[in-house]
Design a protein around this motif. Structure first.
Motif, short mmCIF file in Angstrom:
data_model
loop_
_atom_site.label_atom_id
_atom_site.label_comp_id
_atom_site.label_asym_id
_atom_site.label_seq_id
_atom_site.Cartn_x
_atom_site.Cartn_y
_atom_site.Cartn_z
N LYS A 108 0.97 -1.16 0.01
CA LYS A 108 0.09 0.14 0.03
C LYS A 108 0.90 1.21 0.10
CE LYS A 108 -3.88 -2.04 2.55
NZ LYS A 108 -4.35 -1.93 4.04
N ILE A 109 2.00 1.25 0.86
CA ILE A 109 2.68 2.43 0.82
C ILE A 109 3.57 2.44 -0.31
CG2 ILE A 109 4.82 3.15 1.99
CD1 ILE A 109 4.05 2.43 4.69
N ALA B 78 1.36 4.36 -2.95
CA ALA B 78 1.27 5.68 -2.70
C ALA B 78 2.51 6.26 -2.91
CB ALA B 78 0.89 5.96 -1.16
N LEU C 112 2.81 6.64 -6.82
CA LEU C 112 1.99 7.86 -7.36
C LEU C 112 2.40 9.18 -6.68
CD1 LEU C 112 -1.98 6.86 -6.82
CD2 LEU C 112 -0.93 7.82 -8.58
N ALA C 113 2.91 9.31 -5.54
CA ALA C 113 3.60 10.54 -5.18
C ALA C 113 4.65 10.85 -5.96
CB ALA C 113 3.88 10.40 -3.71
N LEU D 51 3.60 11.83 -9.59
CA LEU D 51 3.10 13.42 -9.33
C LEU D 51 4.03 14.31 -9.32
CD1 LEU D 51 -0.17 12.81 -7.53
CD2 LEU D 51 -0.18 13.59 -9.69
N VAL E 110 5.79 14.85 -12.53
CA VAL E 110 5.18 15.82 -13.59
C VAL E 110 5.03 17.15 -13.38
CG1 VAL E 110 2.82 16.02 -14.32
CG2 VAL E 110 3.74 13.87 -14.19
N MET E 111 5.12 17.35 -12.04
CA MET E 111 4.79 18.76 -11.26
C MET E 111 6.23 19.54 -11.61
SD MET E 111 2.11 18.30 -8.30
CE MET E 111 2.26 19.78 -7.48
N ILE F 128 8.69 8.72 3.41
CA ILE F 128 7.33 7.90 3.24
C ILE F 128 7.54 6.42 3.33
CG2 ILE F 128 5.67 7.15 1.84
CD1 ILE F 128 5.78 10.03 0.36
#
Lengths: 398, 378
Positions: free
Chosen positions: A15-16, A19, A22-23, A26, A29-30, A212
C-alpha cells in the motif's frame, strides 16, 4: 539476516509502495518533467546553444582549442549568412525594411535599443522567428559562443569587484583553471543549469520518498503491541538493531531504484554526451568549480551525496518513529523534518562545488562544504540513533 | 453534545498538535521577520499616511508638504503629485483578446472569456467613478507589499491550516483504531453515529488551529509592518498591479470595492472555508481508510492530482473546472476577488469554487458516513 529480511518486508508494504509510486509520479510531472521535455525544445537561445555544443562534441570531442572553435564558428557563420541572404531576397518583410543583405541586418541589429520603425521591428523578429528557422538566434549564439569561450578566464580578472570577492585560495584555484586550460572544453551553461535544477528537484523527491517508506515501521509495530512479543523473544531488545539495519538497507535500495528510474528518464535528453567535459568549460559562463572535475564526476558526486543524505534522513526518521505513538503524530514530526531536508537539498545541490553560486559555500568559503554538511547530518543522525538504540536496553517495556 | 465535547477533548489532548502549531508559527516568523529593500520606503509611506491621509489629491499634496523634507518625501511626492486615475478610459476587452489569441481559445470558452471581461468592465467603470485608483496604499512599494502578505505569508498560512485540518480529522477518525477501542465503540448504536461528532469536533479543532495560527502570525506580521493610515486605501489603488504573462502588467481590479482591511477580512473568510474543505476531504478519506498514514498520503495525492489534472487537460473544460478545486484555489490565492487570469472562466471564482467544493464534499461526507454505519468493522 532473515530477521532483517522480515523487517524489510514490513517496510516494503504494497500500500505504501503504491502511494509512493503515485507521489513520485506526481512530483515528477509537477516539478521535474519540464527539464526533460523542454531541454532541447524550450527557450531560445537555449535550443541553439545546446545544438552547437552537441555539434562540437560530435566533431571535436569534449575538449576543444580556441582555434578549432574559431574555425567552426567561421564556417558555420558563413553557411548561416548565406541562408539569411536567401531569406532577405525572398521574403518581402525584409525589403520593406530596406534589408537586402546580412550586412544591412547587422547595421539594424547594432542599432537595437534605439527606436525601430514598425517595418524594421517586423523584419528583425522575422529573422529570429519560426519563419526563418530562428536564424537570428543561431547567428547570435555563434557570436556569443566565441566570445564566452575566452571571456570565461578573464571575466574575473577584468571585473575587479568580482576578483576582489575571491579569497587567496579561490584566486589560486581560478589561476589553476586558466593554467590547466580547464575551460577549453564543451559544456554549455544551459546543460549544466538544466541538470542542476533536475538534480535539486530529484534530491527533494528522494527525501520525501525515503521518509514515506521507512518511517512507519516502528509505529505500526508498537500499534499492534508487537514490541511486547519481540522483547519476550531470544533476540529481545536487540531487535532494534535489525530494524535499524532494515531501515538503512531500505533507504539505500530505494535511493538506488529512484536514481536508476529518474536518472534513466533524464538520460533520454542526451546530456551524457558531455560526461567527460570539464565542468569549468568556457561555455559554462560564470561557473567556477572548486574542484577539477568533469560533468560526469559532478553528477556522480551529487549522487553519492544524495545517498549520504538519504541514509542520514532515514536514521532521523527512525528516531522520530520510535518516539511516535500514532501515525498522525509521526506525520506531524515528519513534515518539519521533510521541510528541513528539502531546504538542505536546495542548499547542498544548487550548483554544488561552485565558487560563486552555491549558497552553503558562499556562507563559509571552505572547499567541499557540501560534503562536510552532509557528513555532519549523518553524524548527528548516527548520534541520535545510537542514543535510541542504547536507551532501548533500559527502557520500560510496558 | 457530550460526545462532541469528549471527541474534542481527545483531539486537544494530543501534545504533538501544539508542538506542530508552534513549529508552523516558527516557520512563519522566518517569512515575516526578514526585511527587503522596499521596506524602508513602505514604512515611510505608512507613517506619512497618518498626516496625509490615503486619498490622493490637492489636500494630500498640501499635507505632504507639512512633512519633514527629505529624499523619501520627495520620492513620495514625485509618485503621487498629479497622479492619474488608471481606470479612466481603461478597457478590459484587450485582456480577453490577449488570452483568446495566445491560448487559441474558441467557441464557448472564448465567449465566456469575453463575457468575464465585459463584466469586469462594469467594475472598472465603478472604480473610475469613485476614484479608487487615487488612493495611496504603499505607493510604489504597494505591489511588493501586497504580494508579500497575500502571495507569500497568507499562502503558506492557508497551506498550513489546510494540512492541520486534515491531520486533526485523520487523528480523530483514527483514534479508535490506534487506541484499540474500535470494536467496543463501533459495536454500539451511538458508536456507529460517532463519525458525525468526530467530524464536528475535528472541524472545530481545525478552526481553532486556524484562528490561533492566523492570529499569531498576522499579529507578528502587523507588529513588524506598519500600515499607518493605509487601511482605508483601496486594494485597486493605481499603485497595485498584476504582472500578467499573457496580457502584460495591468491594474489589480477586484469585482467589488475593497479597502485594504475589508480585502484582508474577505480573504480570511474564504481561507477559513477552504480549511473546512481540506478538513472534509480528509473526513471522506479517513472514513474509508483505517490507516491514517496512508490516508494522509492519499490526501496529498488527491490534491496534487488536482493540480496535475489541469495541466493534463490544459485548454479544455475539465481543466477550467479543476481550477475550482481547493488545491487550485489555494494556488490562486493572491488573485482572489479579481478576474483570476487566463485559466479562470467565471466571475468570483473563489466564492464559486469554495461553495461548489463544500456542496460536493458535503454530499461525499454524508455518503461516506452512511456507508460507514453499515460497514463490517472486523
Amino acid at each position: 539476516m532473515s530477521m532483517i529480511w522480515l523487517e524489510m518486508k514490513k517496510i516494503w508494504n504494497w500500500k505504501i509502495l503504491c502511494a509512493l509510486a503515485l507521489a513520485c509520479a506526481l512530483f515528477y510531472v509537477m516539478f521535474m518533467s519540464y527539464f526533460v521535455s523542454y531541454y532541447k525544445s524550450g527557450n531560445h537561445p537555449q535550443v541553439e546553444m545546446i545544438y552547437y555544443a552537441e555539434e562540437l562534441v560530435h566533431l571535436y570531442g569534449t575538449s576543444i582549442t580556441p582555434e578549432e572553435l574559431s574555425a567552426y564558428v567561421a564556417a558555420e557563420r558563413e553557411r548561416l549568412v548565406a541562408q539569411a541572404d536567401t531569406q532577405f531576397k525572398t521574403m518581402p518583410v525584409f525589403a520593406e525594411a530596406g534589408i537586402y543583405s546580412y550586412a544591412d541586418f547587422s547595421r539594424l541589429r547594432e542599432a537595437r535599443g534605439s527606436a525601430f520603425t514598425q517595418a524594421e521591428n517586423d523584419a528583425y523578429w522575422t529573422l529570429y522567428g519560426e519563419a526563418c528557422n530562428y536564424l537570428g538566434f543561431f547567428l547570435e549564439t555563434l557570436e556569443h559562443m566565441e566570445e564566452e569561450f575566452d571571456i570565461k578566464p578573464i571575466y574575473i580578472g577584468w571585473n575587479d569587484s568580482v576578483w576582489g570577492v575571491l579569497n587567496e585560495r579561490e584566486q589560486a584555484r581560478y589561476t589553476e583553471i586558466v593554467q590547466n586550460n580547464e575551460h577549453h572544453t564543451v559544456l554549455s551553461y544551459w546543460t549544466h543549469g538544466n541538470t542542476n535544477d533536475y538534480a535539486v528537484c530529484f534530491a527533494v523527491m528522494l527525501m520525501l520518498a525515503v521518509l514515506i517508506l521507512v518511517s512507519p515501521l516502528q509505529v505500526s509495530d508498537r500499534h499492534g503491541n508487537i514490541h511486547h512479543l519481540q522483547y519476550s523473544s531470544k533476540l529481545g531488545r536487540k531487535i532494534i538493531h535489525r530494524q535499524l539495519a532494515a531501515t538503512l538497507l531500505s533507504a539505500f535500495m530505494l535511493t538506488t531504484v529512484l536514481v536508476l528510474i529518474f536518472g534513466g528518464i533524464y538520460s533520454t535528453n542526451g546530456t551524457y554526451l558531455f560526461w567527460d567535459a570539464n565542468i569549468n568549460s568556457g561555455l559554462n559562463l560564470g561557473h567556477y568549480s572548486v574542484f577539477h572535475m568533469t560533468y560526469g564526476q559532478w553528477v556522480t558526486a551529487m549522487i553519492v551525496l544524495m545517498y549520504i543524505l538519504a541514509l542520514g534522513v532515514s536514521m532521523l526518521a527512525f528516531v522520530l518513529s520510535r518516539f511516535s505513538r500514532s501515525m498522525i503524530t509521526l506525520i506531524m514530526k515528519l513534515i518539519p523534518l521533510f521541510a528541513a531536508a528539502a531546504y538542505l537539498c536546495t542548499a547542498v545541490f544548487n550548483y554544488s562545488f561552485s565558487m560563486l553560486d552555491n549558497t552553503l559555500y558562499n556562507l563559509v568559503r571552505v572547499f567541499g562544504t557540501e560534503v562536510y554538511v552532509c557528513g555532519v547530518v549523518v553524524i548527528l543522525a548516527l548520534a541520535a540513533v545510537l542514543y535510541v538504540v542504547r536507551r532501548e536496553k533500559r527502557v520500560d517495556v510496558m | 453534545m457530550e460526545v462532541f465535547r469528549l471527541e474534542l477533548k481527545k483531539i486537544l489532548r494530543s501534545p504533538m498538535l501544539f508542538v506542530f502549531l508552534a513549529l508552523c508559527f516558527g516557520f512563519n516568523l522566518l517569512l515575516v521577520i526578514p526585511r527587503t529593500y522596499y521596506f524602508d520606503y513602505a514604512d515611510y509611506v505608512a507613517d506619512a499616511s497618518r498626516t496625509t491621509g490615503y486619498r490622493l489629491g490637492a489636500e494630500f499634496d498640501e499635507n505632504l508638504l507639512d512633512l519633514e523634507p527629505g529624499e523619501l518625501r520627495d520620492w513620495l511626492r514625485e509618485e503621487t503629485y498629479g497622479a492619474a486615475d488608471v481606470f479612466d478610459g481603461y478597457d478590459t476587452a484587450y485582456i480577453a483578446d490577449a488570452y483568446i489569441e495566445r491560448l487559441n481559445l474558441s467557441g464557448y470558452k472564448a465567449e465566456m472569456m469575453r463575457g468575464k471581461y465585459a463584466a469586469l468592465q462594469a467594475a472598472v467603470n465603478d472604480k473610475a467613478s469613485t476614484d479608487e485608483s487615487l488612493t495611496l496604499y504603499f505607493a510604489s512599494a504597494t505591489s511588493d507589499k501586497h504580494f508579500g502578505l497575500h502571495g507569500i505569508t497568507l499562502r503558506f498560512l492557508i497551506a498550513q491550516c489546510g494540512i492541520l485540518a486534515a491531520l486533526i480529522m485523520l487523528l480523530s477518525l483514527g483514534y479508535e483504531h490506534s487506541s484499540r477501542t474500535a470494536h467496543t465503540v463501533y459495536a454500539t448504536k451511538t458508536g456507529r453515529h460517532i463519525q458525525r461528532h468526530k467530524m464536528l469536533a475535528s472541524l472545530s479543532a481545525g478552526m481553532m488551529a486556524f484562528a490561533v495560527l492566523m492570529g499569531l502570525t498576522l499579529a507578528a506580521y502587523f507588529a513588524l509592518n506598519d500600515y499607518g493610515n493605509t487601511w482605508g486605501s483601496s486594494v485597486s489603488s493605481g499603485f497595485n498591479y498584476i504582472n500578467d504573462m499573457l496580457a502584460g502588467v495591468r491594474p489589480f481590479v477586484t469585482w467589488q470595492r475593497y479597502t485594504v482591511l475589508t480585502y484582508l477580512l474577505a480573504v480570511l473568510v474564504i481561507a477559513a472555508l477552504l480549511t473546512v474543505c481540506f478538513g472534509t476531504i480528509a473526513f471522506v478519506i479517513g472514513t474509508w481508510m483505517k490507516n491514517s498514514y496512508i490516508g494522509f498520503l492519499v490526501f496529498l495525492i488527491i490534491n496534487a492530482g488536482c493540480l496535475v489534472f489541469a495541466f493534463a487537460f490544459a485548454g479544455r473544460l475539465p481543466a477550467y473546472l479543476s481550477m475550482l478545486s481547493p488545491a487550485w484555489l489555494w494556488i490562486k490565492q493572491p488573485y482572489w476577488f479579481t478576474d483570476g487570469g487566463a485559466d479562470i472562466l467565471w466571475k468570483n471564482f473563489e466564492v464559486l469554487g469554495v461553495c461548489a467544493s463544500l456542496v460536493l464534499l458535503a454530499g461525499l461526507c454524508l455518503f461516506s458516513a452512511k456507508m460507514f454505519r453499515k460497514r463490517d468493522i472486523v
